[in-house]
Design an enzyme around this catalytic site. Sequence first.
Site, PDB file in Angstrom:
ATOM      1  CB  SER A 174     -97.989 -74.112  18.243  1.00 46.28           C
ATOM      2  OG  SER A 174     -96.854 -74.343  17.461  1.00 46.28           O
ATOM      3  CG  ASP A 257     -92.161 -78.746  22.058  1.00 45.54           C
ATOM      4  OD1 ASP A 257     -92.515 -78.748  20.868  1.00 45.54           O
ATOM      5  OD2 ASP A 257     -92.946 -78.526  23.005  1.00 45.54           O
ATOM      6  CG  HIS A 289     -95.450 -78.896  19.078  1.00 52.75           C
ATOM      7  ND1 HIS A 289     -94.901 -77.771  19.647  1.00 52.75           N
ATOM      8  CD2 HIS A 289     -96.343 -78.450  18.152  1.00 52.75           C
ATOM      9  CE1 HIS A 289     -95.447 -76.691  19.101  1.00 52.75           C
ATOM     10  NE2 HIS A 289     -96.320 -77.074  18.196  1.00 52.75           N
TER      11      HIS A 289
END
Length: 313
Positions: A174, A257, A289
């Site tokens: 991320s 995602d 995610h």
Amino acid sequence: MHTHPAVDGAMEVSGVGLSGEAPWKKMSAAELEHQYLPSQWVVRLGAEEALRTYSQIGTEATARARATWKSLLHVPYGDGEGERMDIYFPNKAAEGALPFFLFFHGGYWQSGSKDQSAFMVDPLAAQGVAVVIVGYDIAPKGTLDQMVDQVTRSIAFVQKRYPSNEGIYLCGHSAGAHLAAMMLLADWTKHGVTPNLKGFFLVSGVFDLEPVVYTSQNIALQLTLEDAWRNSPQLKVAQAQPADPACPVLVVVGQFDSPEFHRQSWEFYQTLCQGGWKASFEKLRDMDHFELIETLTQKDSVLIQIILKTIFQ
């Protein structure tokens, strides 16, 4: 004025993100916010529970790693309070002559900690890989420019301390994938060492920061447009030459995602290919995610297998 043709072509590709046609520019503020909140796209759990589960798994994995493996904890790689790393060694290790896997945690550059991020230590250390979980000063204490500088110095530190390493592999999740991607562009000369970088694993990252400026994530970050552009690998990579064209760069995104996260990864992958990097792209089925990183605790997970194959190919 003539530009280098390879650079020219790369700019065209990343132009998707530059032109007024970028899909996020047509979104309402609420939709843009939604696109950039990964927890809201989790299918198996509610958003709050997904975040809670993630930090719980990370905390447990870290406690297990510290109890199981020889480690050096809270090692300072600089003078700043947040400039600390944890280094976990495989048991049979000759300390320095190992592959080193460095992990940069996510949390939108404003949450998360090395102390709950040692997800992958067990399966990697068991295969003879040293794992380094890197801390950095998150916002509002740290600015994005400072974080990029800290990550750069953390890598230089590992190279200087373990000069006989068998490769340094960078992995970020991320926001951490953004920080790792910025290292494709690092100028190592002022650090007095060129790290032996052998691979990048960029998991569900954000590579063009402009849209983030218009979300609530920017309350803590306080990015100007100039800050966002200066720190967007998507824009920068197109203008750079690969330091090592043989160094693999894997861009990974989870099936669950958000569409914007998919676009960010896919466009960054394309820009890398145009620029002559050895890039590959993986969309992992049935993964959100957080599962992408949670499953790194398991030795048979897809991503652990890919990582080990890359290190020991």
